[in-house]
Design a protein around this motif. Structure first.
Motif, PDB file in Angstrom:
ATOM      1  N   VAL A  46       4.298   6.154  -9.593  1.00  0.00           N
ATOM      2  CA  VAL A  46       3.448   5.127  -8.994  1.00  0.00           C
ATOM      3  C   VAL A  46       4.227   4.355  -7.934  1.00  0.00           C
ATOM      4  CG1 VAL A  46       2.268   2.923  -9.462  1.00  0.00           C
ATOM      5  CG2 VAL A  46       1.854   4.905 -10.937  1.00  0.00           C
ATOM      6  N   ILE A  47       5.421   3.935  -8.272  1.00  0.00           N
ATOM      7  CA  ILE A  47       6.255   3.186  -7.332  1.00  0.00           C
ATOM      8  C   ILE A  47       6.544   4.020  -6.088  1.00  0.00           C
ATOM      9  CG2 ILE A  47       8.581   2.227  -7.006  1.00  0.00           C
ATOM     10  CD1 ILE A  47       8.339   1.266  -9.987  1.00  0.00           C
ATOM     11  N   LYS A  90      -3.247   1.910   6.374  1.00  0.00           N
ATOM     12  CA  LYS A  90      -3.958   2.754   5.408  1.00  0.00           C
ATOM     13  C   LYS A  90      -3.987   2.038   4.069  1.00  0.00           C
ATOM     14  CE  LYS A  90      -4.886   6.523   7.743  1.00  0.00           C
ATOM     15  NZ  LYS A  90      -6.254   7.022   7.894  1.00  0.00           N
ATOM     16  N   VAL A  91      -4.892   2.464   3.200  1.00  0.00           N
ATOM     17  CA  VAL A  91      -4.996   1.909   1.850  1.00  0.00           C
ATOM     18  C   VAL A  91      -5.092   3.050   0.842  1.00  0.00           C
ATOM     19  CG1 VAL A  91      -6.152  -0.212   2.610  1.00  0.00           C
ATOM     20  CG2 VAL A  91      -7.531   1.761   1.905  1.00  0.00           C
ATOM     21  N   ALA A  92      -4.831   2.712  -0.392  1.00  0.00           N
ATOM     22  CA  ALA A  92      -5.060   3.638  -1.503  1.00  0.00           C
ATOM     23  C   ALA A  92      -5.782   2.848  -2.585  1.00  0.00           C
ATOM     24  CB  ALA A  92      -3.731   4.180  -2.030  1.00  0.00           C
ATOM     25  N   THR A  93      -6.438   3.543  -3.474  1.00  0.00           N
ATOM     26  CA  THR A  93      -7.087   2.853  -4.581  1.00  0.00           C
ATOM     27  C   THR A  93      -6.189   2.944  -5.815  1.00  0.00           C
ATOM     28  OG1 THR A  93      -8.278   4.798  -5.404  1.00  0.00           O
ATOM     29  CG2 THR A  93      -9.376   3.474  -3.689  1.00  0.00           C
ATOM     30  N   TYR A  94      -6.408   2.019  -6.733  1.00  0.00           N
ATOM     31  CA  TYR A  94      -5.650   2.049  -7.992  1.00  0.00           C
ATOM     32  C   TYR A  94      -5.832   3.410  -8.655  1.00  0.00           C
ATOM     33  CZ  TYR A  94      -5.510  -3.041  -7.470  1.00  0.00           C
ATOM     34  OH  TYR A  94      -5.312  -4.312  -6.985  1.00  0.00           O
ATOM     35  N   GLY A  95      -7.061   3.890  -8.672  1.00  0.00           N
ATOM     36  CA  GLY A  95      -7.367   5.166  -9.309  1.00  0.00           C
ATOM     37  C   GLY A  95      -6.750   6.363  -8.616  1.00  0.00           C
ATOM     38  N   GLN A 126      -3.101   0.665 -15.374  1.00  0.00           N
ATOM     39  CA  GLN A 126      -1.639   0.733 -15.440  1.00  0.00           C
ATOM     40  C   GLN A 126      -1.036   0.531 -14.052  1.00  0.00           C
ATOM     41  OE1 GLN A 126      -1.739   4.543 -17.848  1.00  0.00           O
ATOM     42  NE2 GLN A 126       0.286   3.726 -18.362  1.00  0.00           N
ATOM     43  N   VAL A 127      -1.666   1.116 -13.047  1.00  0.00           N
ATOM     44  CA  VAL A 127      -1.192   0.954 -11.677  1.00  0.00           C
ATOM     45  C   VAL A 127      -1.219  -0.529 -11.303  1.00  0.00           C
ATOM     46  CG1 VAL A 127      -1.685   1.441  -9.238  1.00  0.00           C
ATOM     47  CG2 VAL A 127      -1.816   3.270 -10.935  1.00  0.00           C
ATOM     48  N   ALA A 128      -2.284  -1.224 -11.671  1.00  0.00           N
ATOM     49  CA  ALA A 128      -2.379  -2.658 -11.380  1.00  0.00           C
ATOM     50  C   ALA A 128      -1.245  -3.420 -12.063  1.00  0.00           C
ATOM     51  CB  ALA A 128      -3.737  -3.199 -11.823  1.00  0.00           C
ATOM     52  N   ARG A 129      -0.956  -3.079 -13.303  1.00  0.00           N
ATOM     53  CA  ARG A 129       0.139  -3.757 -14.020  1.00  0.00           C
ATOM     54  C   ARG A 129       1.493  -3.454 -13.381  1.00  0.00           C
ATOM     55  NH1 ARG A 129      -3.299  -2.900 -18.426  1.00  0.00           N
ATOM     56  NH2 ARG A 129      -2.453  -0.870 -18.967  1.00  0.00           N
ATOM     57  N   TRP A 153       2.134  -3.900  -1.724  1.00  0.00           N
ATOM     58  CA  TRP A 153       1.099  -4.149  -2.721  1.00  0.00           C
ATOM     59  C   TRP A 153      -0.278  -4.354  -2.102  1.00  0.00           C
ATOM     60  CZ3 TRP A 153      -1.529  -8.650  -2.160  1.00  0.00           C
ATOM     61  CH2 TRP A 153      -0.932  -9.645  -1.369  1.00  0.00           C
ATOM     62  N   HIS A 154      -0.296  -4.932  -0.907  1.00  0.00           N
ATOM     63  CA  HIS A 154      -1.563  -5.277  -0.257  1.00  0.00           C
ATOM     64  C   HIS A 154      -2.351  -4.039   0.170  1.00  0.00           C
ATOM     65  CE1 HIS A 154       1.391  -4.807   2.948  1.00  0.00           C
ATOM     66  NE2 HIS A 154       0.388  -4.588   3.797  1.00  0.00           N
ATOM     67  N   ARG A 155      -1.726  -2.870   0.165  1.00  0.00           N
ATOM     68  CA  ARG A 155      -2.410  -1.642   0.586  1.00  0.00           C
ATOM     69  C   ARG A 155      -3.131  -0.938  -0.555  1.00  0.00           C
ATOM     70  NH1 ARG A 155       2.810  -0.035   4.046  1.00  0.00           N
ATOM     71  NH2 ARG A 155       2.534  -1.602   5.670  1.00  0.00           N
ATOM     72  N   VAL A 156      -3.160  -1.542  -1.730  1.00  0.00           N
ATOM     73  CA  VAL A 156      -3.856  -0.948  -2.874  1.00  0.00           C
ATOM     74  C   VAL A 156      -5.077  -1.798  -3.191  1.00  0.00           C
ATOM     75  CG1 VAL A 156      -3.651  -0.141  -5.252  1.00  0.00           C
ATOM     76  CG2 VAL A 156      -1.651  -0.067  -3.738  1.00  0.00           C
TER      77      VAL A 156
END
Length: 125
Positions: free
Chosen positions: A9-10, A20-25, A39-42, A55-58
């Motif tokens: 994840v990191i 660009k952005v990505a989603t947590y999922g 879990q990604v959010a945590r 962090w702002h890209r998620v």
């Protein structure tokens, strides 16, 4: 030491390019756990500063910011500074969604090899 999912994840979040952005999922899925969005959010909450993650890209799966108002405003501002456009409070995921060219290998074989490298048995020494 962080577990394999956390490390993936990191690594993935660190690769999201400006604008660009990505989603947590999507991050969870690329990291090997399709149901690991929370879990990604945590991980973002606990590791962003330590690993200097963007962090702002998620964002969430519908293209919205999922953070409370204060942090959410900052996130939107940072994304807009990178050229991401919001329409009706959402990011156009068809236009701005990042997909890694070389996502981590999450096959059982790769997991087994990575696990043995990260956590070798005593007899391996």
């Amino acid at each position: 030491m962080a577990n394999l999912f956390t490390q993936r994840v990191i690594e993935l979040i660190s690769r999201i390019p400006e604008g660009k952005v990505a989603t947590y999922g999507s991050i969870a899925s690329y990291a090997g756990n399709r149901s690991g969005a929370r879990q990604v959010a945590r991980i973002l909450h606990s590791s962003s500063e330590k690993h200097d993650l963007p962090w702002h890209r998620v964002i969430n799966r519908v293209g919205k910011i999922a953070l409370p108002e204060g942090q959410g405003k900052l996130q939107r501002l940072l994304l807009e500074e990178e050229g991401v456009i919001f329409k009706n409070g959402r990011v156009d995921l068809e236009k701005y969604l990042w997909q890694p060219e070389n996502p981590p290998d999450t096959t059982p074989e790769a997991d087994s090899i990575a696990h043995s490298i990260l956590w070798p048995k005593e007899e391996d020494f």
